[in-house]
Design a protein around this motif. Sequence first.
Motif, PDB file in Angstrom:
ATOM      1  N   TYR A  91     -13.413  11.103 -10.109  1.00  0.00           N
ATOM      2  CA  TYR A  91     -13.573  11.804  -8.840  1.00  0.00           C
ATOM      3  C   TYR A  91     -12.216  11.913  -8.136  1.00  0.00           C
ATOM      4  N   HIS A  92     -12.016  12.988  -7.398  1.00  0.00           N
ATOM      5  CA  HIS A  92     -10.741  13.155  -6.696  1.00  0.00           C
ATOM      6  C   HIS A  92     -10.575  12.140  -5.566  1.00  0.00           C
ATOM      7  N   THR A  93     -11.687  11.603  -5.051  1.00  0.00           N
ATOM      8  CA  THR A  93     -11.580  10.536  -4.042  1.00  0.00           C
ATOM      9  C   THR A  93     -11.104   9.225  -4.661  1.00  0.00           C
ATOM     10  N   ALA A  94     -11.149   9.135  -5.986  1.00  0.00           N
ATOM     11  CA  ALA A  94     -10.779   7.901  -6.683  1.00  0.00           C
ATOM     12  C   ALA A  94      -9.312   7.889  -7.102  1.00  0.00           C
ATOM     13  N   ILE A  95      -8.501   8.714  -6.458  1.00  0.00           N
ATOM     14  CA  ILE A  95      -7.046   8.697  -6.658  1.00  0.00           C
ATOM     15  C   ILE A  95      -6.446   8.063  -5.414  1.00  0.00           C
ATOM     16  N   PHE A  96      -5.956   6.840  -5.548  1.00  0.00           N
ATOM     17  CA  PHE A  96      -5.503   6.084  -4.389  1.00  0.00           C
ATOM     18  C   PHE A  96      -3.981   6.067  -4.319  1.00  0.00           C
ATOM     19  N   HIS A  97      -3.440   6.628  -3.214  1.00  0.00           N
ATOM     20  CA  HIS A  97      -1.988   6.719  -3.009  1.00  0.00           C
ATOM     21  C   HIS A  97      -1.461   5.742  -1.975  1.00  0.00           C
ATOM     22  N   ASP A  98      -2.299   5.006  -1.275  1.00  0.00           N
ATOM     23  CA  ASP A  98      -1.945   4.041  -0.230  1.00  0.00           C
ATOM     24  C   ASP A  98      -1.741   4.692   1.128  1.00  0.00           C
ATOM     25  N   SER A  99      -0.923   5.728   1.219  1.00  0.00           N
ATOM     26  CA  SER A  99      -0.680   6.341   2.522  1.00  0.00           C
ATOM     27  C   SER A  99      -0.430   7.836   2.350  1.00  0.00           C
ATOM     28  N   PRO A 100      -0.838   8.626   3.332  1.00  0.00           N
ATOM     29  CA  PRO A 100      -0.652  10.079   3.208  1.00  0.00           C
ATOM     30  C   PRO A 100       0.805  10.512   3.223  1.00  0.00           C
ATOM     31  N   HIS A 101       1.676   9.655   3.718  1.00  0.00           N
ATOM     32  CA  HIS A 101       3.090  10.024   3.817  1.00  0.00           C
ATOM     33  C   HIS A 101       3.908   9.534   2.622  1.00  0.00           C
ATOM     34  N   GLY A 102       3.257   8.885   1.672  1.00  0.00           N
ATOM     35  CA  GLY A 102       3.942   8.474   0.455  1.00  0.00           C
ATOM     36  C   GLY A 102       5.027   7.449   0.678  1.00  0.00           C
ATOM     37  N   MET A 103       4.827   6.509   1.600  1.00  0.00           N
ATOM     38  CA  MET A 103       5.847   5.517   1.902  1.00  0.00           C
ATOM     39  C   MET A 103       5.953   4.423   0.832  1.00  0.00           C
ATOM     40  N   TYR A 104       4.865   4.245   0.073  1.00  0.00           N
ATOM     41  CA  TYR A 104       4.824   3.159  -0.895  1.00  0.00           C
ATOM     42  C   TYR A 104       4.514   3.664  -2.296  1.00  0.00           C
ATOM     43  N   SER A 105       5.112   3.003  -3.273  1.00  0.00           N
ATOM     44  CA  SER A 105       4.654   3.135  -4.648  1.00  0.00           C
ATOM     45  C   SER A 105       3.486   2.180  -4.837  1.00  0.00           C
ATOM     46  N   VAL A 106       2.468   2.613  -5.552  1.00  0.00           N
ATOM     47  CA  VAL A 106       1.239   1.845  -5.759  1.00  0.00           C
ATOM     48  C   VAL A 106       1.078   1.579  -7.241  1.00  0.00           C
ATOM     49  N   TRP A 107       0.620   0.348  -7.569  1.00  0.00           N
ATOM     50  CA  TRP A 107       0.423   0.048  -8.989  1.00  0.00           C
ATOM     51  C   TRP A 107      -0.921  -0.647  -9.183  1.00  0.00           C
ATOM     52  N   GLY A 108      -0.979  -1.703  -9.965  1.00  0.00           N
ATOM     53  CA  GLY A 108      -2.238  -2.302 -10.380  1.00  0.00           C
ATOM     54  C   GLY A 108      -3.133  -2.705  -9.224  1.00  0.00           C
TER      55      GLY A 108
ATOM     56  N   SER B 263     -17.496   2.906  -1.248  1.00  0.00           N
ATOM     57  CA  SER B 263     -17.802   3.274  -2.626  1.00  0.00           C
ATOM     58  C   SER B 263     -16.683   2.793  -3.542  1.00  0.00           C
ATOM     59  N   ILE B 264     -17.019   2.452  -4.761  1.00  0.00           N
ATOM     60  CA  ILE B 264     -16.020   2.028  -5.736  1.00  0.00           C
ATOM     61  C   ILE B 264     -15.040   3.160  -6.044  1.00  0.00           C
ATOM     62  N   THR B 265     -15.440   4.400  -5.808  1.00  0.00           N
ATOM     63  CA  THR B 265     -14.579   5.551  -6.078  1.00  0.00           C
ATOM     64  C   THR B 265     -13.921   6.114  -4.818  1.00  0.00           C
ATOM     65  N   GLY B 266     -13.871   5.304  -3.744  1.00  0.00           N
ATOM     66  CA  GLY B 266     -13.186   5.734  -2.544  1.00  0.00           C
ATOM     67  C   GLY B 266     -13.987   6.715  -1.701  1.00  0.00           C
ATOM     68  N   PRO B 267     -13.347   7.248  -0.640  1.00  0.00           N
ATOM     69  CA  PRO B 267     -11.942   7.038  -0.254  1.00  0.00           C
ATOM     70  C   PRO B 267     -11.701   5.638   0.307  1.00  0.00           C
ATOM     71  N   TRP B 268     -10.443   5.181   0.208  1.00  0.00           N
ATOM     72  CA  TRP B 268     -10.055   3.833   0.596  1.00  0.00           C
ATOM     73  C   TRP B 268      -9.251   3.847   1.894  1.00  0.00           C
ATOM     74  N   ARG B 269      -9.434   2.783   2.695  1.00  0.00           N
ATOM     75  CA  ARG B 269      -8.703   2.628   3.956  1.00  0.00           C
ATOM     76  C   ARG B 269      -7.870   1.352   3.907  1.00  0.00           C
ATOM     77  N   PHE B 270      -6.588   1.486   4.153  1.00  0.00           N
ATOM     78  CA  PHE B 270      -5.715   0.309   4.204  1.00  0.00           C
ATOM     79  C   PHE B 270      -6.158  -0.623   5.334  1.00  0.00           C
ATOM     80  N   VAL B 271      -6.161  -1.943   5.047  1.00  0.00           N
ATOM     81  CA  VAL B 271      -6.565  -2.939   6.041  1.00  0.00           C
ATOM     82  C   VAL B 271      -5.400  -3.844   6.422  1.00  0.00           C
ATOM     83  N   ASP B 272      -4.805  -4.488   5.442  1.00  0.00           N
ATOM     84  CA  ASP B 272      -3.737  -5.452   5.727  1.00  0.00           C
ATOM     85  C   ASP B 272      -2.983  -5.784   4.447  1.00  0.00           C
ATOM     86  N   VAL B 273      -1.989  -6.651   4.581  1.00  0.00           N
ATOM     87  CA  VAL B 273      -1.268  -7.179   3.417  1.00  0.00           C
ATOM     88  C   VAL B 273      -1.794  -8.584   3.168  1.00  0.00           C
ATOM     89  N   ALA B 274      -2.413  -8.775   2.012  1.00  0.00           N
ATOM     90  CA  ALA B 274      -3.030 -10.068   1.697  1.00  0.00           C
ATOM     91  C   ALA B 274      -1.986 -11.121   1.359  1.00  0.00           C
TER      92      ALA B 274
END
Length: 372
Positions: free
Chosen positions: A39-56, A95-106
């Motif tokens: 699903y296109h909602t299941a593509i997680f980029h972290d932020s709309p402005h692309g400030m971070y690289s995202v991995w595992g 949902s497991i397929t998003g969309p996702w909302r950033f909460v905090d840094v664990a």
Amino acid sequence: MRNLIFFFLLIISPFTLYLIAGNNSSKDVSYKISLGKVYHTAIFHDSPHGMYSVWGASVVQDDDGLFHMYYSRWPKHLGWAWLTDSEIAHAVSESITGPWRFVDVALKRRGKEFWDGWCTHNPTIHKFDGKYYLYYMGNTGDGKVMGTPQKEVLNWSHRNNQRIGVAVSDSPYGPWMRSDKPLIDASANDDDYDCLMTSNPSLCQMPDGRYLMIYKAVGKKFPLPQGGPVVHLAAISDSPTGPFKKFSKLVFHFEGERFPAEDPYIWYQDGKFRAIVKRMETAKNRCFLMQFESDNGLDWKKSEHFIVSGLNVTFEDGSIVKLSHLERPQVYLHNGEAGYILCAADSIDSNNVRQSFNLQIPLIIEKNVSTF
């Protein structure tokens, strides 16, 4: 009388064989695993402005049904600086397929004096008996970012200081209790396979209640600072927080290869330990996801249906995209059944810069049960 006994045996024998087959059928279940449409909602980029690289990333569901994702991220302007500047962040979704909302840094930076004080990376989350256990790689070092946005260069002080840790919390929102010592440290004996560094933990609970960990390790057989070979080892504990007993037998091993595999995810289902692993075929310059299985968690073999996926991913609209990387597989289990796999992925943009994201992909599992 003899004829009556013979007739009774004729009746009971097929039933006896059925019971035997039924009691052992779970050992004979082989999986053919493939990836479903994303699903296109299941593509997680972290932020709309692309400030971070995202991995595992790894996901757990709380008692209220909300999904919690823990993922690696670092400032994009630093380049591919995961080894020095990664932190483990936290997002939520209905949902497991998003969309996702950033909460905090664990798990954030907490000081070079700590074994995991400068970098936290490659999370895998579990819930056992009402508590949350966040396993990860941590390191420290000189803090120098090597390379550029166009070229990755490893900082060997950070690479060789990688160790495995676990943070524990009563809530998916924390606070997370981190230890001043690694959960899996490098071995003191220079002949051991994990005497240089330990990383990338994967863990599951065994049928007898103990905890099995498979982890990545590097030794000192080859010249430093790179060392090698890169291998996988197993360890078992009575508790999710250790201590773990290490085993010296190699896991996911390919004879003669210095770096055959990485990024395993292990779980137990249908009477076997299962694993999805990234296969490194450096001689052929290709990588793909592969499947292993084990009866005891220590002796692993390639599954009958070995290959899970290459680099092509199909989206819900039918479009097929070939990615630069598809790795760090993390399986999401619902009631003990594998349903989705989370994978780190990236592509190269027009400026030759890696643009990374995480995908939540449905798993298609076909089960083939051997019979008498």
